[in-house]
Design a protein around this motif. Structure first.
Motif, PDB file in Angstrom:
ATOM      1  N   GLY A 117      -1.703  -0.114   7.587  1.00 16.52           N
ATOM      2  CA  GLY A 117      -3.264  -0.632   8.026  1.00 16.52           C
ATOM      3  C   GLY A 117      -3.165  -0.455   9.705  1.00 16.52           C
ATOM      4  O   GLY A 117      -2.506   0.281  10.128  1.00 16.52           O
ATOM      5  N   LYS A 118      -3.765  -1.727  10.355  1.00 17.19           N
ATOM      6  CA  LYS A 118      -3.640  -1.672  11.843  1.00 17.19           C
ATOM      7  C   LYS A 118      -2.623  -1.942  12.589  1.00 17.19           C
ATOM      8  O   LYS A 118      -1.794  -2.717  11.841  1.00 17.19           O
ATOM      9  CB  LYS A 118      -4.710  -2.576  12.122  1.00 17.19           C
ATOM     10  CG  LYS A 118      -6.292  -2.135  12.160  1.00 17.19           C
ATOM     11  CD  LYS A 118      -6.982  -3.050  13.313  1.00 17.19           C
ATOM     12  CE  LYS A 118      -8.364  -2.448  13.355  1.00 17.19           C
ATOM     13  NZ  LYS A 118      -9.445  -3.505  13.442  1.00 17.19           N
ATOM     14  N   TYR A 119      -2.177  -1.333  13.578  1.00 21.02           N
ATOM     15  CA  TYR A 119      -0.832  -1.505  14.093  1.00 21.02           C
ATOM     16  C   TYR A 119      -1.086  -1.451  15.695  1.00 21.02           C
ATOM     17  O   TYR A 119      -1.995  -0.831  15.966  1.00 21.02           O
ATOM     18  CB  TYR A 119       0.237  -1.208  13.430  1.00 21.02           C
ATOM     19  CG  TYR A 119      -0.137   0.418  13.679  1.00 21.02           C
ATOM     20  CD1 TYR A 119       0.217   1.307  14.568  1.00 21.02           C
ATOM     21  CD2 TYR A 119      -0.516   1.230  12.345  1.00 21.02           C
ATOM     22  CE1 TYR A 119      -0.157   2.807  14.819  1.00 21.02           C
ATOM     23  CE2 TYR A 119      -0.886   2.632  12.494  1.00 21.02           C
ATOM     24  CZ  TYR A 119      -0.653   3.301  13.658  1.00 21.02           C
ATOM     25  OH  TYR A 119      -0.866   4.722  13.654  1.00 21.02           O
ATOM     26  N   TYR A 165       1.378  -1.230   9.541  1.00 23.62           N
ATOM     27  CA  TYR A 165       1.001   0.212   9.024  1.00 23.62           C
ATOM     28  C   TYR A 165       1.327   0.043   7.495  1.00 23.62           C
ATOM     29  O   TYR A 165       2.153  -0.807   6.949  1.00 23.62           O
ATOM     30  CB  TYR A 165       2.305   1.114   9.646  1.00 23.62           C
ATOM     31  CG  TYR A 165       2.551   2.365   8.936  1.00 23.62           C
ATOM     32  CD1 TYR A 165       1.482   3.331   9.155  1.00 23.62           C
ATOM     33  CD2 TYR A 165       3.385   2.527   7.738  1.00 23.62           C
ATOM     34  CE1 TYR A 165       1.545   4.709   8.327  1.00 23.62           C
ATOM     35  CE2 TYR A 165       3.463   3.654   7.136  1.00 23.62           C
ATOM     36  CZ  TYR A 165       2.308   4.675   7.577  1.00 23.62           C
ATOM     37  OH  TYR A 165       2.504   6.100   6.629  1.00 23.62           O
ATOM     38  N   LEU A 172       0.692  -0.983  -0.144  1.00 22.30           N
ATOM     39  CA  LEU A 172      -0.038   0.148  -0.030  1.00 22.30           C
ATOM     40  C   LEU A 172       0.954   1.086  -0.087  1.00 22.30           C
ATOM     41  O   LEU A 172       2.038   1.112   0.505  1.00 22.30           O
ATOM     42  CB  LEU A 172      -0.896  -0.051   1.237  1.00 22.30           C
ATOM     43  CG  LEU A 172      -1.970  -0.997   1.241  1.00 22.30           C
ATOM     44  CD1 LEU A 172      -2.560  -1.020   2.711  1.00 22.30           C
ATOM     45  CD2 LEU A 172      -2.884  -0.866   0.175  1.00 22.30           C
ATOM     46  N   THR A 212       1.975   4.416   1.447  1.00 22.93           N
ATOM     47  CA  THR A 212       2.369   5.337   3.064  1.00 22.93           C
ATOM     48  C   THR A 212       2.741   6.539   2.963  1.00 22.93           C
ATOM     49  O   THR A 212       2.666   7.345   1.758  1.00 22.93           O
ATOM     50  CB  THR A 212       3.437   4.197   3.451  1.00 22.93           C
ATOM     51  OG1 THR A 212       4.546   5.030   2.982  1.00 22.93           O
ATOM     52  CG2 THR A 212       3.280   2.648   3.412  1.00 22.93           C
TER      53      THR A 212
END
Ligand code: AMP
Ligand code: GLY
Length: 419
Positions: A340-342, A338, A223, A225
């Motif tokens: 996303g969810k982290y 990261y 993705l 960033t």
């Protein structure tokens, strides 16, 4: 001088560390700063978008010079508000910050003044945009007009993807009012170069060029960033390209803003693509780039605070602006997961004698804990790029926190281009 820096990420840490080298500075405040910045400045718990509180603090503390680093406060008019109280400030006013705050503005500016950029159409009506996409060349690029936390650009490989992007921006309002207008533009290809510049509206001095690495995973996979690492200089940005950009893009942009009555003062960032048809502007930013700043400022040999003071006095032509001939590499260490969810809250151990720019961390009981997606950036400089990269990755090994994630190929593309 008492200096105040608005912002709290890796970019602000790099600005603060550089300003700290100036013998003009007595004290530095960061609003809000972060747990890592706290080692180099006094952090004050005021958010970067809280303009009233920022101004109140500056007046109360008798700040001599303010640096507004992030896009949001610049676009909201933080510089205007500080200037009204007589506080000298580095950064564009609201009228000039629109060059980043509205893509419709910047595209129309480039068209009006013949500054090379991708072909485009602007839409304020969703159905008109959808209709246009029935026949537009594919791939195409859909951009929300306003600020969108760096997520407002969709490269669509199919018509359906492009239409979904338009609907999410204009109908579902995923970026709020930022998506009321959209720009749909031609998909360009070629190496990307970031060039930050100092300008006071009369003089423009480009800084050393750099290359960002936006994707989350090695080989530019995964993705998008906020940036996983940078190198400087960018090998694609040859002297010849630099000359062309100065003549066809940088100076014309500065002059266009003057003609529009929106004279730009501060750091003007040019996001460029070197196409087969010459360099073109992908985006303007009204501020230092992140994480470009983390490789550009370590190569600056002169006094950053003095340069900034010259800019606010409109005497940039008299400033001493020198960069080293060396190279720099910044490897961003993020929380696994990261962008996303982290998870956060893990203790960070860092060597104290290195250039580490902290982006997302908090202090708790004297311990530095992870507190964001991008946690920190490790920067090393060296006479050449290969050594800078090797040194940066060696220093990465001296940093530790649970769930750390970083790309292992920052600078690899640049090295290849050099050979
Ligand atoms: P931005 O969020 O404006 O930094 O854009 C993100 C990225 O999208 C840029 O760095 C480019 O890689 C890509 N991009 C933006 N506009 C175009 C375009 N017209 N053609 C190809 N890629 C683009
Ligand atoms: N690195 C790109 C930006 O600061 O927007």
């Amino acid at each position: 001088m008492k200096v105040m820096v608005v912002g709290g990420g890796g970019r602000e840490h790099a600005i603060i560390k550089k300003i700290k080298e100036s013998n003009k500075v007595s004290e530095i405040f960061a609003l809000p700063g972060n747990g890592g910045i706290a080692q180099d400045a006094t952090c004050v718990d005021i958010g970067a978008k809280d303009i009233d509180a920022i101004v109140e603090f500056a007046v109360k503390t008798q700040i001599d010079f303010a640096v507004v680093a992030p896009d949001d406060p610049l676009v909201l008019g933080c510089v205007d508000a500080l200037n009204e109280k007589g506080i000298k400030t580095f950064g564009p006013n609201k009228a000039a910050a629109i060059i980043e705050g509205s893509k419709v503005f910047s595209k129309n500016l480039m068209k009006k003044y013949n500054i090379p950029t991708a072909q485009y159409e602007v839409f304020t009506d969703m159905n008109a945009a959808l209709k246009y996409l029935d026949t537009a060349p594919i791939p195409t690029v859909v951009k929300a007009d306003g600020l969108a936390l760096g997520k407002g650009v969709i490269i669509a490989q199919t018509r359906e993807e492009a239409k979904n992007a338009v609907k999410s921006m204009m109908e579902d309002k995923v970026f709020g009012e930022s998506g009321s207008s959209v720009v749909i533009e031609e998909f360009l290809t070629g190496p990307e170069v970031s060039v930050l510049s100092f300008t006071d509206g009369e003089t423009l001095i480009p800084m050393v060029s750099s290359m960002d690495h936006k994707r989350a995973l090695d080989n530019d996979m995964g993705l998008n960033t906020g940036g996983m690492g940078t190198v400087a200089p960018n090998p694609y940005y040859t002297e010849e390209v630099a000359k062309e950009c100065m003549e066809k893009i940088f100076i014309p942009t500065m002059e266009a803003m003057n003609k529009e009555g929106r004279s730009f003062s501060g750091c003007l960032y040019f996001g460029l693509m070197l196409t087969s048809d010459g360099p073109k502007v992908i985006e303007y930013n009204c501020r230092f780039g992140d994480p470009e700043t983390q490789v550009v400022l370590p190569l600056l040999e002169s006094d950053l605070l003095e340069i900034m003071l010259h800019i606010s006095d409109k005497t940039l032509k008299d400033a001493d602006v020198r960069f080293s001939n060396g190279s720099a590499c910044c490897v961003v260490m993020a929380s696994n997961g990261y962008p996303g969810k982290y998870e956060t809250g893990y203790e960070i151990t860092i060597p104290t004698d290195k250039n580490i720019y902290v982006a997302g961390a908090k202090l708790a009981d004297g311990k530095l804990l992870t507190g964001g997606g991008r946690v920190l950036g490790v920067t090393e400089t060296a006479p050449n790029l290969k050594e800078a990269i090797d040194k940066a990755y060696a220093t990465v090994k001296e940093v530790s926190f649970a769930n750390a994630y970083y790309r292992s190929d920052i600078g690899a593309k640049a090295l290849k281009a050099l050979n």
